[in-house]
Design an enzyme around this catalytic site. Structure first.
Site, PDB file in Angstrom:
ATOM      1  N   GLY A 197     -21.793 -12.239  15.707  1.00  0.00           N
ATOM      2  CA  GLY A 197     -21.021 -13.144  16.240  1.00  0.00           C
ATOM      3  C   GLY A 197     -21.555 -13.264  17.684  1.00  0.00           C
ATOM      4  O   GLY A 197     -20.604 -13.583  18.343  1.00  0.00           O
TER       5      GLY A 197
ATOM      6  N   LYS B 185     -23.264 -17.904   4.021  1.00  0.00           N
ATOM      7  CA  LYS B 185     -22.805 -18.361   2.487  1.00  0.00           C
ATOM      8  C   LYS B 185     -23.037 -19.634   2.574  1.00  0.00           C
ATOM      9  O   LYS B 185     -23.038 -20.596   3.559  1.00  0.00           O
ATOM     10  CB  LYS B 185     -21.677 -18.077   2.240  1.00  0.00           C
ATOM     11  CG  LYS B 185     -21.342 -16.556   2.258  1.00  0.00           C
ATOM     12  CD  LYS B 185     -22.133 -15.932   1.085  1.00  0.00           C
ATOM     13  CE  LYS B 185     -21.845 -14.392   0.947  1.00  0.00           C
ATOM     14  NZ  LYS B 185     -22.197 -13.593   0.002  1.00  0.00           N
TER      15      LYS B 185
ATOM     16  N   HIS C 208     -29.707 -22.890  13.564  1.00  0.00           N
ATOM     17  CA  HIS C 208     -30.741 -22.172  12.661  1.00  0.00           C
ATOM     18  C   HIS C 208     -31.871 -21.958  13.736  1.00  0.00           C
ATOM     19  O   HIS C 208     -31.978 -22.520  14.492  1.00  0.00           O
ATOM     20  CB  HIS C 208     -31.489 -23.173  11.465  1.00  0.00           C
ATOM     21  CG  HIS C 208     -32.353 -22.607  10.627  1.00  0.00           C
ATOM     22  ND1 HIS C 208     -31.794 -21.948   9.695  1.00  0.00           N
ATOM     23  CD2 HIS C 208     -33.678 -22.357  10.702  1.00  0.00           C
ATOM     24  CE1 HIS C 208     -33.101 -21.297   9.031  1.00  0.00           C
ATOM     25  NE2 HIS C 208     -34.023 -21.747   9.839  1.00  0.00           N
TER      26      HIS C 208
END
Ligand code: GAR
Length: 203
Positions: free
Chosen positions: A18, A93, A111
């Protein structure tokens, strides 16, 4: 149409440590009343993730996504918090179609490569940097993009380039890209939230 909340109620979905989540919270906090988004929910598929530890430490609502493939459950979770913007930050996920359709244009991901290169199913974290080095690339970077029904294929919003140095390992490259993410992502979240707020007000 009812006016959206300002700042926009934002959920961050994260599987790991995180650090992007924290960079976003800190940046938005630093903007004070000018912040157009506020993180009100942190959700993770991993109960022991660093992201949920950060939620507890900062008194932000945290939730475990017990069944990541259950789109209806995720919609219910997000709707129960009146979420206007969904930010994926190291969420590994697949996000079910019910969610990407319901929040179309209001769900984004970061990304760690210059998409469309080195993206797609199975391309995450260290694997991305390994592939970049193996391909002999001289530059890499980070990409923020809208999330649609295909892994890493949604419309690109912003990219930041990073040099691949001679002798880089996947870890050294990952660290440089992550540092770029920490400035790119918070800024992009704020810019998108401003845009979404203006669009909704004039609708
Ligand atoms: C980040 O580098 C992010 O780009 C990557 O996971 C890391 C999460 O770090 N995401 C992907 O690879 C998604 N395909 P963080 O938990 O410290 O923010």
């Amino acid at each position: 149409m009812t006016a959206p909340d300002f700042p926009l109620r934002t959920a961050v979905l994260a599987s790991g440590g995180g650090s992007n989540l924290q960079a976003i919270i800190d940046y938005l906090d630093g903007l004070g009343p000018a912040r157009a988004a506020q993180v009100v929910l942190i959700a993770s598929d991993r109960a022991e993730s660093g992201a949920l530890t950060k939620a507890r430490a900062q008194h932000i609502e945290g939730a475990v996504i017990g069944a990541p493939a259950d789109g209806a459950a995720l919609v219910t979770l997000l709707e129960s918090h009146r979420i206007g913007l969904v930010v994926l930050a190291g969420y590994l996920k697949f996000v079910p179609h019910e969610v990407t359709r319901r929040w179309a244009g209001r769900i984004i991901n970061i990304h760690p490569s210059l998409l469309p290169k080195f993206g797609g199913a199975g391309m995450y974290g260290r694997r991305v940097h390994q592939a970049v080095i193996a391909a002999g690339e001289t530059e890499s970077g980070a990409t923020v993009h809208h999330v649609n029904e295909e892994f890493d294929r949604g419309e690109i919003i912003a990219r930041e380039r990073v040099r691949v140095e001679q002798g880089d390992s996947p870890d050294s490259l990952a660290a440089r890209v992550l540092a770029a993410e920490h400035t790119l992502y918070p800024r992009t979240v704020q810019e998108l939230a401003v845009k979404l707020s203006n669009t909704s007000h004039s609708a």
